[in-house]
Motif scaffolding. Structure first.
Motif, PDB file in Angstrom:
ATOM      1  N   ARG A   1       0.876  -1.300   0.029  1.00 45.69           N
ATOM      2  CA  ARG A   1       0.052   0.076  -0.047  1.00 45.69           C
ATOM      3  C   ARG A   1       0.998   1.287   0.184  1.00 45.69           C
ATOM      4  NH1 ARG A   1      -0.840   3.231   4.075  1.00 45.69           N
ATOM      5  NH2 ARG A   1      -1.349   2.379   6.112  1.00 45.69           N
TER       6      ARG A   1
ATOM      7  N   TYR B   1       5.417   1.280   8.559  1.00 46.29           N
ATOM      8  CA  TYR B   1       5.669   0.055   7.366  1.00 46.29           C
ATOM      9  C   TYR B   1       7.000   0.116   6.788  1.00 46.29           C
ATOM     10  CZ  TYR B   1       0.500  -1.196   7.734  1.00 46.29           C
ATOM     11  OH  TYR B   1      -0.550  -1.270   8.354  1.00 46.29           O
TER      12      TYR B   1
ATOM     13  N   TYR C   1       0.187  -7.462   2.850  1.00 42.83           N
ATOM     14  CA  TYR C   1       0.839  -7.054   4.020  1.00 42.83           C
ATOM     15  C   TYR C   1       1.464  -8.184   4.724  1.00 42.83           C
ATOM     16  CZ  TYR C   1      -2.302  -3.041   4.085  1.00 42.83           C
ATOM     17  OH  TYR C   1      -3.198  -1.733   3.793  1.00 42.83           O
TER      18      TYR C   1
ATOM     19  N   GLU D   1       1.087  -6.258  14.804  1.00 43.00           N
ATOM     20  CA  GLU D   1      -0.186  -5.937  14.398  1.00 43.00           C
ATOM     21  C   GLU D   1      -0.698  -6.073  13.095  1.00 43.00           C
ATOM     22  OE1 GLU D   1      -2.396  -3.666  12.687  1.00 43.00           O
ATOM     23  OE2 GLU D   1      -1.469  -1.865  13.107  1.00 43.00           O
TER      24      GLU D   1
HETATM   25  P1  5GP Z   1      -3.680  -0.343   7.152  1.00 44.47           P
HETATM   26  O1  5GP Z   1      -3.563  -0.133   5.639  1.00 44.47           O
HETATM   27  O2  5GP Z   1      -4.988   0.414   8.017  1.00 44.47           O
HETATM   28  O3  5GP Z   1      -2.463   0.145   7.828  1.00 44.47           O
HETATM   29  O4  5GP Z   1      -3.758  -1.637   7.404  1.00 44.47           O
HETATM   30  C1  5GP Z   1      -4.822  -2.855   6.905  1.00 44.47           C
HETATM   31  C2  5GP Z   1      -4.882  -3.986   7.526  1.00 44.47           C
HETATM   32  O5  5GP Z   1      -3.634  -4.702   7.346  1.00 44.47           O
HETATM   33  C3  5GP Z   1      -5.164  -3.804   9.343  1.00 44.47           C
HETATM   34  O6  5GP Z   1      -5.938  -4.742   9.845  1.00 44.47           O
HETATM   35  C4  5GP Z   1      -3.745  -4.345   9.737  1.00 44.47           C
HETATM   36  O7  5GP Z   1      -3.738  -4.831  11.049  1.00 44.47           O
HETATM   37  C5  5GP Z   1      -3.305  -5.353   8.580  1.00 44.47           C
HETATM   38  N1  5GP Z   1      -1.875  -5.583   8.709  1.00 44.47           N
HETATM   39  C6  5GP Z   1      -0.833  -4.723   8.912  1.00 44.47           C
HETATM   40  N2  5GP Z   1       0.229  -5.479   8.666  1.00 44.47           N
HETATM   41  C7  5GP Z   1      -0.032  -6.563   8.415  1.00 44.47           C
HETATM   42  C8  5GP Z   1       0.759  -7.711   8.419  1.00 44.47           C
HETATM   43  O8  5GP Z   1       2.090  -7.745   8.151  1.00 44.47           O
HETATM   44  N3  5GP Z   1       0.168  -9.025   8.241  1.00 44.47           N
HETATM   45  C9  5GP Z   1      -1.156  -8.957   7.998  1.00 44.47           C
HETATM   46  N4  5GP Z   1      -1.660 -10.177   7.846  1.00 44.47           N
HETATM   47  N5  5GP Z   1      -1.876  -8.032   8.389  1.00 44.47           N
HETATM   48  C10 5GP Z   1      -1.359  -6.740   8.344  1.00 44.47           C
END
Ligand code: 5GP
Length: 188
Positions: A40, A53, A81, A101
């Motif tokens: 992203r 990130y 992710y 997280e």
């Molecule tokens: P955001 O784009 O809002 O930062 O994250 C979107 C989702 O991706 C959130 O639910 C977050 O917890 C999840 N996420 C962030 N890092 C990781 C990761 O390393 N692995 C997985 N499976 N989910 C992640």
């Protein structure tokens, strides 16, 4: 004696888990926060590469998958992710507790690999409050927000798969609740 543990924290986008975690980490500098990788784009003015990130191109992310560089990775609303393996393994080998997280599917994968991990779901007081918080963030288009909201509703149904659920109504209370869970778990 306290024992280092792996903590998996989930909660729908916009539930405020980022803020809760920042405050927990301020209270406990001994904790290692795992910085995930994602395809992203950074939220303009709010996110820095390597802090919230590691922002990777899809090619770089896929290369890391090939090298077995992730403990787990998942797709979430069109982006990938993943949890980089090496920093987490290094921190655990050094006896530090680690916080991941990640979303709910990633949690299941981590539990499969680390059955002793501690799982915590941070929930918004209601879906209405979550919708307001996402709208207030203004970092996404309406279409993307709606997609995140639908995904949030699905994720909320998974909250009972977690060992603990913390409702983030008042920030201070949520931080305190998570702190108590952390302290109790490392003393077990
Ligand atoms: P955001 O784009 O809002 O930062 O994250 C979107 C989702 O991706 C959130 O639910 C977050 O917890 C999840 N996420 C962030 N890092 C990781 C990761 O390393 N692995 C997985 N499976 N989910 C992640």
């Amino acid at each position: 004696m306290s024992k280092a543990k792996l903590f998996v924290i989930s909660g729908p986008s916009g539930c405020g888990k980022g803020t809760v975690l920042v405050q927990l980490l301020e209270r406990h500098p001994e904790l290692f926060y795992s910085v995930s990788a994602t395809t992203r784009a950074p939220r303009a003015g709010m996110e820095t590469d390597g802090v919230q990130y590691h922002f990777l191109s899809r090619e770089a992310f896929e290369e890391m998958i090939r090298r077995d560089g992730f403990i787990e990775y998942k797709q979430y609303c069109d982006n990938l992710y993943g949890t980089p393996r090496q920093p987490v393994e290094d921190a655990m080998a050094a006896g530090r507790s680690v916080i991941l997280e990640i979303e709910t599917e990633g949690m299941r994968e981590v539990v499969r690999q680390y059955p002793d991990c501690v799982t915590v779901f941070i929930a918004p007081p209601s879906l209405e409050v979550l919708a307001q918080r996402l709208a207030g963030r203004q970092s996404e288009s309406e279409e993307k927000r709606n997609k995140r909201l639908r995904r949030a509703a699905e994720e909320l149904m998974r909250k009972n798969d977690y060992q603990y659920v913390v409702v983030n109504d008042a920030l201070e209370d949520a931080v305190e609740a998570l702190d108590q869970i952390y302290c109790a778990e490392i003393e077990k």
